[in-house]
Design an enzyme around this catalytic site. Sequence first.
Site, PDB file in Angstrom:
ATOM      1  N   ASP A  98       0.825  -1.199   0.000  1.00 42.23           N
ATOM      2  CA  ASP A  98       0.000   0.000   0.000  1.00 42.23           C
ATOM      3  C   ASP A  98       0.868   1.261   0.000  1.00 42.23           C
ATOM      4  O   ASP A  98       1.880   1.311   0.701  1.00 42.23           O
ATOM      5  CB  ASP A  98      -0.874  -0.028   1.262  1.00 42.23           C
ATOM      6  N   GLU A 104       1.585  -0.565  -5.091  1.00 41.71           N
ATOM      7  CA  GLU A 104       0.665   0.530  -5.384  1.00 41.71           C
ATOM      8  C   GLU A 104       1.513   1.788  -5.271  1.00 41.71           C
ATOM      9  O   GLU A 104       1.805   2.257  -4.169  1.00 41.71           O
ATOM     10  CB  GLU A 104      -0.494   0.591  -4.384  1.00 41.71           C
TER      11      GLU A 104
END
Length: 560
Positions: A217, A278
């Site tokens: 993330d 990401e």
Amino acid sequence: MAVPGNRPSADARDWWREAVCYQVYLRSFADGNGDGVGDLIGLYQRLPYLVGLGVDALWINPWFPSPMVDGGYDVADYRAIDPVFGTLSDARAMIEEIHALGLRLLIDIVPNHTSSQHPWFRAALAGGPDCVERDRYIFRPGVGPEGDAPPNNWRSVFGGSAWTRIVEPDGRAGSWYLHLFAPEQPDVNWDSPLVRREFESILRFWFDLGVDGIRIDVAHAMVKAPGLPDLGPSDIELLASAAHPDHPHWDREGVHEIFRGWRAVADSYPEPRVFLAEACVGASERLARYVRADELHTAFNFDYLTASWRADTLRIAINSSLSAMAAVGAPAIWALSNHDVVRHLTRYGRPQSDGPVHTLANHSPPGPVDLALGTRRARAAVLLMLALPGGVYLYQGEELGLWEVEDLPEETLQDPTWERSGHTDRGRDGCRLPMPWSGDAPPFGFSPDHAQKVPWLPQPPQWKQLTAQAQTGDEQSMLELYRKALHIRRVHPALGEGSLAWDSTAVPDVLSFTRPPGFRCVVNLGQGAVPLPDHREVLLSSVPLEAGLLPGDAAVWLAR
Ligand code: GLC
């Protein structure tokens, strides 16, 4: 339709280079215990659906214990499962079953920040200004004689300042801590060796349990510039500013050293584990730096995800991604939607702009939506995407043709963006609704018949036509189109990795390319008719070809 075994490369060590991975937003996939929230039992029961769909792998959004301020991206314990989802032994059983079915599993790690309920942060608050635990986060004194102004001008992605002032254990107003997202998500200090060791140990914990890979993330946010300098005037535009050179908190050079260490962890397993970044960075060349040979394996391609439904925009996004990834030997990764963006069916149903139609910081772009148009384009878009070289991520519900629900009652909204934006940005709940599985009325089989509670977000009654049950066997449905397309990709491994050659004779509004040993993909995004190919060669089309590709229509076919 018969489901063949995994394609040959799916068992190989480089399965991830061309896998079709299905994103499971666990809270909204299937509720096994009737509390209105999706869980591991529900997912376990629905695994045969995913096998029948024809995907190779699953990515599950964070499943750790969490106060759920940001849908689980506020992690309070990185080595356990939130009770709302199940237990660690449910997770073990799930991993075993996923592997028994020939699938792989990626989970989601959140290393940029923890929950404010994480024991580290609680200890940092309780220990007072000089405690060692504060070094695991980014605490700074405030500015001004009373220290009552934040240390710098950084902004939270969810709105407002990126700093919150704490109250010290003795009751006095204290220093400030950094949170690039919600105040309940304090940023971790990646300069601390202890933080680095802890996260490598967390990776090993899950890899040892059998997890095949990990999504990282906000991978581009972990390292901050020394001295935490103010943002310049052009940096204020949040995620868009990740493109700016030497940004004080996005895409800093220091992240690469961390990921080289992580790669060594993944490579230490007999069957190497994989990473997916990401990373919202500017140019494809910046993204390619995350997937160099000794760093991460794959990275989401947000240029493609945010491209409008225009031939020139898509062609540029495809070309720049393919060339940047090829330069470092990494596969391109394509996706149309995820849990953070307006569903692509809705985006494509709007008038298309020249630039990206959506960024994380703009959840509700204006304009009327033509859902029929969006659906037709979404059908073409998935065939195009599955014909591109590399890996693909599907977001749960896109195979059912779900649209963004933009009229959720305000009292049901849960995304922190809604509050932090002063009720000007409704946030991302509209793409996170519970899946409609069967039946004529909500909860559409999402929860069992004996459910104690209604689903955590209300589904629109119109989804009655979109349940998996309603679409199964209907040859014209979105679900059957996805099943056929995934089947074709599976029986023709040449559609995975490989090269692509644009057809130079195609008119500008038509995307047309070939893939060895003779596949052809054509998408008509223009206003003129496109001559049909020989019908006998068509593997799949997004509209019945008997009707032809009329002006303004969009279709894809694959031919040998
Ligand atoms: C990522 C996640 C998003 C989350 C944010 C903060 O962008 O995809 O859902 O809110 O990180 O963790």
